[in-house]
Design an enzyme around this catalytic site. Structure first.
Site, mmCIF file in Angstrom:
data_model
loop_
_atom_site.group_PDB
_atom_site.id
_atom_site.type_symbol
_atom_site.label_atom_id
_atom_site.label_comp_id
_atom_site.label_asym_id
_atom_site.label_seq_id
_atom_site.Cartn_x
_atom_site.Cartn_y
_atom_site.Cartn_z
ATOM 1 N N LYS A 77 -56.604 20.696 31.970
ATOM 2 C CA LYS A 77 -57.517 21.800 32.305
ATOM 3 C C LYS A 77 -57.120 23.009 31.457
ATOM 4 C CE LYS A 77 -59.140 24.393 36.392
ATOM 5 N NZ LYS A 77 -58.990 24.583 37.855
ATOM 6 N N SER A 152 -63.366 24.514 40.499
ATOM 7 C CA SER A 152 -63.372 24.966 39.126
ATOM 8 C C SER A 152 -62.954 23.902 38.110
ATOM 9 C CB SER A 152 -62.441 26.165 38.982
ATOM 10 O OG SER A 152 -61.102 25.791 39.239
ATOM 11 N N SER A 176 -60.586 23.340 44.177
ATOM 12 C CA SER A 176 -60.976 23.107 42.779
ATOM 13 C C SER A 176 -60.585 21.762 42.183
ATOM 14 C CB SER A 176 -60.414 24.223 41.898
ATOM 15 O OG SER A 176 -61.106 25.417 42.136
#
Lengths: 485, 95
Positions: A77, A152, A176
């Site tokens: 990420k 997210s 997330s």
């Protein structure tokens, strides 16, 4: 096809020489080339780094020095600092930021020899539930390009669902990892707060932020969590306890497992198709020998407002470091120091990030601290105590991850409060700091739905055991959208 | 609770985030919507409940008072918008 294999199968084939890490890594890079223009799941792809790391991994394997994950590529990420690689947090503020060091998680996986495919898209500074707030544009859901992948960690979930990486790192501050895992039909676990080091993860809300693996199966997640977890002195809230083997309990029977099902989780607002999927999955657990008991989490509705005071308050402090002086975006031709600060921040941050900084600063400001921040901290304890009480009557709690399947891109982007409220099942877990897993459990309106399994502190191995046993009798986790098979 | 221009300007100053004149009304409305969500907390009885800062009630770990950082200023300043001679450069503050 290589991308349909489990991590264990990949590892075995690397060891027996059926294919090399370079071939495996190139396979994923080719797929990224083919599919990612449309999906927009990667912010940065690092082919040269990936291949050079794969070459090193092949040498390790040949020398008999390989661990189980050596040679298996990974996507990080874009919130994990990666030495020499752009680490943007999907923000214009860090569009020019080349991280000067590795996050602890990145360093651990590098040491094992896991080639880095690239950095995945996300909501800007991890603030969002749809990955639409990225400076680089929204990621699409591989199951339906009209839908969001969740957020997210939406890019990470999308790359696993589309077979553009076998494993990905994610972070979970208010859901997330789990919500995008649910929306994209993959497996993701948020460990106990403090189990995985936060060092080098760009901070959003430090008392909630926690990293975890995102993979196809619970077994894959167990292997990856083994590699990610552990005490790190550089993270002041890292847990000083021995790291267990998260794969140790995978094969254990679920006979006698007590599943708590909170009545409050199946009330108004939950999509009836999602409810059916979750109830069917729980019934499947009963067939495996588990027993269902009713539990109560009476303060669950207080969790969302409490979180949206505390997380932005922490964010307003964490993001004060972005001032246009030492790194990141600086505005053109500042007239004085205040102009430099103000315009750099106003031009560098996106709308949702600015909103959360402003709300957080207001909640902490003189005259409002007690009414907002302190009150929210008290509610946090009440939400946590509800869980502790519930775990007196059950081993784990099961329910939905999100009230609906993935919504459409643009559907909620103008209505923040509605977007915030969609985190109602995941947020209480972050307030309490508990571990929780999302496993694929079926489809609603042709979009994937996850089952949420929450456990007491340090019960990750148990959660992964339950996920793995469920995945032995169901095949939801093996399904892939037709165009990516 | 509804925010007005004065509050938005105050928050803008606190956060060093510029809010242009024409955007004030929109920002006030969006922030007010969030504060309405916060208002749901009021009804909860929190008498005798202690605030919770850490989920595991952990306390800050201490370490020996020894130097742990090595000098990396060249590497770290290479990514600065403007730096020279080990200093970060900003617009002149004092005439």
């Amino acid at each position: 096809m290589m991308h349909n294999l489990t991590i264990k199968q990949m590892s075995e084939k690397l060891r027996t020489g059926e294919f090399t890490s370079v071939q495996l890594t190139q396979h994923y890079l080719d797929r990224i080339d083919e599919f990612d223009t449309e999906l927009n799941a990667y912010v940065t792809v690092t082919p040269e780094l990936a291949i050079s790391m794969a070459e090193e991994a092949d040498k390790k394997i040949a020398a008999g020095e390989a661990e189980l994950l050596t040679g298996i590529p990974v996507a990080h990420k874009d919130i994990f600092c990666t030495d020499g690689v752009k680490t943007s947090c999907a923000s214009k503020m860090l569009d020019n930021f080349i991280a000067p060091y590795d996050a602890n998680v990145v360093a651990l996986l590098k040491k094992i020899g896991m080639p880095i495919l690239g950095k995945t898209n996300m909501d800007e500074f991890a603030m969002g539930s749809s990955s639409e707030s990225s400076y680089y544009g929204p990621t699409k859901n591989p199951w339906d390009h009209k839908a969001v992948p969740g957020g997210s960690s939406g890019g990470a979930a999308a790359v696993i669902a589309a077979g553009l990486a076998p494993m990905a790192t994610g972070t979970d501050t208010g859901g997330s990892i789990r919500q995008p895992a649910s929306f994209c039909g993959i497996t993701g676990i948020k460990p106990t707060y403090g189990a995985v080091s936060r060092f080098g993860i760009i901070a959003y809300a430090s008392s909630f932020d926690q990293a975890g693996p995102m993979t196809r199966s619970a077994e894959d997640s167990a292997w990856m969590l083994n590699a990610m977890a552990g005490f790190d002195a550089r993270d002041s809230t890292s847990l000083e306890r021995e790291t267990p083997d998260y794969t140790a309990e995978l094969e254990r029977s679920l006979k006698g497992l007590k599943i708590g099902v909170p009545a409050e989780y199946f009330g108004v607002g939950l999509d009836s198709d999602v409810s059916d999927v979750v109830k069917t999955a729980i019934a499947e657990m009963e067939k495996l020998g588990a027993k269902v008991v009713e539990v109560h989490l009476p303060n669950k509705d207080l969790a969302v407002p409490s979180y949206y005071v505390l997380a932005p308050a922490e964010a307003s402090s964490n993001l004060s470091r972005f001032d246009g002086v030492r790194f990141g975006y600086r505005c053109e031709k500042p007239t004085d120091l205040e102009d430099l600060y103000k315009r750099s921040r106003s031009e560098g941050f996106g709308e949702e990030v600015k909103r959360r900084i402003m709300v957080g600063a207001y909640a902490l400001s003189a005259g409002y601290y007690d009414a907002y921040y302190l009150k929210a901290q008290k509610l946090r304890r009440m939400v946590r105590d509800d869980f502790i009480k519930a775990f007196n009557d059950c081993d784990v709690i099961m329910g939905p991850v999100a009230p609906t399947p993935a919504f459409n891109i643009g559907e909620k982007s103008d209505d923040q409060v509605s977007m915030y409220l969609s985190d109602l099942y995941t947020i209480p877990v972050n307030l309490a700091g508990l571990p929780a897993l999302s496993v694929p459990a079926g489809f609603a309106q042709d979009r994937p739905v996850g089952l949420h399994i929450v456990g007491p502190y340090f019960s990750e191995a148990k959660l992964l055991n339950i996920g793995h046993q469920f995945q032995q009798v169901t095949d939801w986790h093996t399904k892939m959208p037709a165009q990516y098979q | 609770m509804s925010l007005g221009k004065t509050e938005v300007e105050y928050i803008s100053r606190l956060t060093q985030i510029e809010v242009r004149e024409e955007a004030v009304e929109g920002v006030a409305e969006k922030l007010s919507n969030i504060l309405e969500l916060f208002a749901q907390m009021e009804a909860a009885d929190t008498k005798d409940v202690l605030p919770m800062a850490h989920p595991l009630d952990a306390v800050q770990r201490l370490r020996p008072d020894v130097v742990t950082e090595v000098d990396q200023h060249k590497k770290l300043q290479a990514i600065a918008p403007a730096a020279a001679d080990a200093h970060y450069l900003v617009p002149q503050v004092i005439e």
